[in-house]
Design a protein around this motif. Structure first.
Motif, PDB file in Angstrom:
ATOM      1  N   SER A 196       3.840  21.487  27.303  1.00 11.98           N
ATOM      2  CA  SER A 196       5.152  22.423  27.266  1.00 11.98           C
ATOM      3  C   SER A 196       5.850  21.939  26.025  1.00 11.98           C
ATOM      4  CB  SER A 196       5.930  22.326  28.539  1.00 11.98           C
ATOM      5  OG  SER A 196       6.166  21.037  29.183  1.00 11.98           O
ATOM      6  N   MET A 197       5.944  20.665  26.068  1.00 14.68           N
ATOM      7  CA  MET A 197       6.575  19.810  24.810  1.00 14.68           C
ATOM      8  C   MET A 197       6.126  20.271  23.552  1.00 14.68           C
ATOM      9  SD  MET A 197       7.390  15.924  24.191  1.00 14.68           S
ATOM     10  CE  MET A 197       8.938  15.549  25.066  1.00 14.68           C
ATOM     11  N   PHE A 198       4.612  20.038  23.516  1.00 16.23           N
ATOM     12  CA  PHE A 198       4.034  20.791  22.277  1.00 16.23           C
ATOM     13  C   PHE A 198       4.523  22.120  21.984  1.00 16.23           C
ATOM     14  CE2 PHE A 198       0.602  23.018  20.137  1.00 16.23           C
ATOM     15  CZ  PHE A 198       0.484  22.361  18.987  1.00 16.23           C
ATOM     16  N   LEU A 199       4.495  23.028  22.795  1.00 16.38           N
ATOM     17  CA  LEU A 199       5.071  24.428  22.475  1.00 16.38           C
ATOM     18  C   LEU A 199       6.589  24.353  22.207  1.00 16.38           C
ATOM     19  CD1 LEU A 199       3.087  26.545  25.422  1.00 16.38           C
ATOM     20  CD2 LEU A 199       2.579  26.233  22.922  1.00 16.38           C
ATOM     21  N   MET A 200       7.223  23.784  22.810  1.00 16.75           N
ATOM     22  CA  MET A 200       8.569  23.373  22.394  1.00 16.75           C
ATOM     23  C   MET A 200       8.733  23.139  20.919  1.00 16.75           C
ATOM     24  SD  MET A 200      11.720  21.301  24.233  1.00 16.75           S
ATOM     25  CE  MET A 200      10.901  19.694  24.041  1.00 16.75           C
ATOM     26  N   CYS A 201       8.239  21.969  20.555  1.00 22.73           N
ATOM     27  CA  CYS A 201       8.388  21.553  19.067  1.00 22.73           C
ATOM     28  C   CYS A 201       7.473  22.711  18.299  1.00 22.73           C
ATOM     29  CB  CYS A 201       7.343  20.083  19.124  1.00 22.73           C
ATOM     30  SG  CYS A 201       8.248  18.656  20.028  1.00 22.73           S
ATOM     31  N   LEU A 202       6.394  23.170  18.610  1.00 20.43           N
ATOM     32  CA  LEU A 202       5.994  24.322  17.652  1.00 20.43           C
ATOM     33  C   LEU A 202       6.877  25.384  17.652  1.00 20.43           C
ATOM     34  CD1 LEU A 202       3.393  25.336  16.164  1.00 20.43           C
ATOM     35  CD2 LEU A 202       2.788  26.568  18.344  1.00 20.43           C
ATOM     36  N   LYS A 203       7.757  25.684  18.592  1.00 21.47           N
ATOM     37  CA  LYS A 203       8.460  26.910  18.527  1.00 21.47           C
ATOM     38  C   LYS A 203       9.643  26.428  17.521  1.00 21.47           C
ATOM     39  CE  LYS A 203       9.082  27.761  22.802  1.00 21.47           C
ATOM     40  NZ  LYS A 203       9.306  28.398  24.098  1.00 21.47           N
ATOM     41  N   ALA A 204      10.169  25.330  17.565  1.00 18.45           N
ATOM     42  CA  ALA A 204      11.169  24.661  17.057  1.00 18.45           C
ATOM     43  C   ALA A 204      10.730  24.739  15.321  1.00 18.45           C
ATOM     44  CB  ALA A 204      11.608  23.606  17.245  1.00 18.45           C
ATOM     45  N   GLY A 254      26.126  34.818  16.084  1.00 18.04           N
ATOM     46  CA  GLY A 254      26.610  34.291  17.010  1.00 18.04           C
ATOM     47  C   GLY A 254      27.888  35.157  17.778  1.00 18.04           C
ATOM     48  N   ALA A 255      28.550  35.902  17.013  1.00 16.63           N
ATOM     49  CA  ALA A 255      29.530  36.315  17.525  1.00 16.63           C
ATOM     50  C   ALA A 255      29.168  37.664  18.380  1.00 16.63           C
ATOM     51  CB  ALA A 255      30.455  37.119  16.359  1.00 16.63           C
ATOM     52  N   PHE A 256      28.242  38.334  18.001  1.00 17.20           N
ATOM     53  CA  PHE A 256      27.650  39.323  18.818  1.00 17.20           C
ATOM     54  C   PHE A 256      26.531  38.766  20.057  1.00 17.20           C
ATOM     55  CE2 PHE A 256      28.758  41.408  14.837  1.00 17.20           C
ATOM     56  CZ  PHE A 256      29.695  42.310  15.727  1.00 17.20           C
ATOM     57  N   GLY A 257      26.144  37.728  19.948  1.00 16.36           N
ATOM     58  CA  GLY A 257      25.282  36.981  21.147  1.00 16.36           C
ATOM     59  C   GLY A 257      23.920  36.994  20.705  1.00 16.36           C
ATOM     60  N   ILE A 258      23.689  37.571  19.473  1.00 13.12           N
ATOM     61  CA  ILE A 258      22.051  37.728  19.235  1.00 13.12           C
ATOM     62  C   ILE A 258      21.654  36.185  19.046  1.00 13.12           C
ATOM     63  CG2 ILE A 258      20.622  38.508  17.272  1.00 13.12           C
ATOM     64  CD1 ILE A 258      22.822  40.860  16.939  1.00 13.12           C
ATOM     65  N   TYR A 259      22.514  35.362  18.065  1.00 11.69           N
ATOM     66  CA  TYR A 259      21.511  34.180  17.824  1.00 11.69           C
ATOM     67  C   TYR A 259      21.469  33.262  19.040  1.00 11.69           C
ATOM     68  CZ  TYR A 259      20.207  30.669  14.888  1.00 11.69           C
ATOM     69  OH  TYR A 259      19.512  29.725  13.836  1.00 11.69           O
ATOM     70  N   ASP A 260      22.110  33.484  20.281  1.00  9.34           N
ATOM     71  CA  ASP A 260      22.026  32.672  21.339  1.00  9.34           C
ATOM     72  C   ASP A 260      20.661  32.763  21.720  1.00  9.34           C
ATOM     73  OD1 ASP A 260      24.524  31.822  21.221  1.00  9.34           O
ATOM     74  OD2 ASP A 260      25.490  33.402  22.593  1.00  9.34           O
ATOM     75  N   ARG A 261      19.826  33.944  21.858  1.00  6.70           N
ATOM     76  CA  ARG A 261      18.468  34.089  22.162  1.00  6.70           C
ATOM     77  C   ARG A 261      17.750  33.434  21.209  1.00  6.70           C
ATOM     78  NH1 ARG A 261      19.097  40.129  22.070  1.00  6.70           N
ATOM     79  NH2 ARG A 261      21.186  40.546  22.825  1.00  6.70           N
ATOM     80  N   VAL A 262      17.816  33.439  20.098  1.00  2.00           N
ATOM     81  CA  VAL A 262      17.089  32.551  19.033  1.00  2.00           C
ATOM     82  C   VAL A 262      17.060  31.279  19.520  1.00  2.00           C
ATOM     83  CG1 VAL A 262      16.826  31.917  16.774  1.00  2.00           C
ATOM     84  CG2 VAL A 262      17.532  34.206  17.551  1.00  2.00           C
ATOM     85  N   VAL A 263      18.391  30.480  19.768  1.00  2.00           N
ATOM     86  CA  VAL A 263      18.285  29.120  20.211  1.00  2.00           C
ATOM     87  C   VAL A 263      17.801  28.979  21.468  1.00  2.00           C
ATOM     88  CG1 VAL A 263      20.260  27.347  21.058  1.00  2.00           C
ATOM     89  CG2 VAL A 263      20.616  28.845  18.910  1.00  2.00           C
ATOM     90  N   ASP A 264      17.798  29.814  22.334  1.00  2.00           N
ATOM     91  CA  ASP A 264      17.105  29.544  24.049  1.00  2.00           C
ATOM     92  C   ASP A 264      15.502  29.587  23.445  1.00  2.00           C
ATOM     93  OD1 ASP A 264      19.626  29.733  25.337  1.00  2.00           O
ATOM     94  OD2 ASP A 264      19.236  31.863  25.668  1.00  2.00           O
ATOM     95  N   PHE A 265      15.118  30.255  22.492  1.00  2.00           N
ATOM     96  CA  PHE A 265      13.595  30.307  22.196  1.00  2.00           C
ATOM     97  C   PHE A 265      13.107  29.088  21.502  1.00  2.00           C
ATOM     98  CE2 PHE A 265      10.203  31.468  19.292  1.00  2.00           C
ATOM     99  CZ  PHE A 265       9.317  31.675  20.066  1.00  2.00           C
TER     100      PHE A 265
END
Length: 122
Positions: free
Chosen positions: A3-11, A48-59
């Motif tokens: 899971s840490m590898f996948l987190m780093c890969l996504k980042a 960010g104002a429309f809440g779209i970038y929050d989904r990218v940050v979550d991913f």
């Protein structure tokens, strides 16, 4: 461990994609780096104002928060949260509160770097 590898890969992939977009803007257009910086921050504010970038940050986690688009998102999130708490005054206080820690670290890092290295004029 996986899971840490996948987190780093996504980042890495999302942060790298943002950097590729910036490099393409430099190579293909006649935009200066300063204009690209402003474009990225404003894009982050809008997303960010429309809440779209929050989904990218979550991913992508840090892959989305560290680049300049993430700074714009932080500004928008700070405004949104401060308006809920303080009303219209939040338009002014929100971005300052949300970004105070990051700006402080950047200034202190620059100061420490200036003391440790020997800056040279071009």
């Amino acid at each position: 461990m996986l899971s840490m590898f996948l987190m780093c890969l996504k980042a890495f992939l999302v942060g790298g994609l943002i950097c590729v977009i910036g490099q393409l803007l430099i190579d293909i257009t006649k935009l200066t780096p300063a204009k690209i910086l402003v474009l990225f921050v404003c894009t982050g504010v809008l997303l960010g104002a429309f809440g779209i970038y929050d989904r990218v940050v979550d991913f992508a986690g840090a892959g989305a928060t560290i680049p300049l688009i993430g700074f714009g998102n932080t500004l928008a999130t700070g405004v949104r949260d401060a308006i809920k708490e303080n009303g219209f005054l939040g338009v002014v206080t929100g971005p300052l509160t949300a970004c105070a820690g990051g700006v402080t670290v950047a200034i202190l890092s620059g100061l420490i770097t200036a003391f440790v290295t020997k800056p040279k004029d071009k």
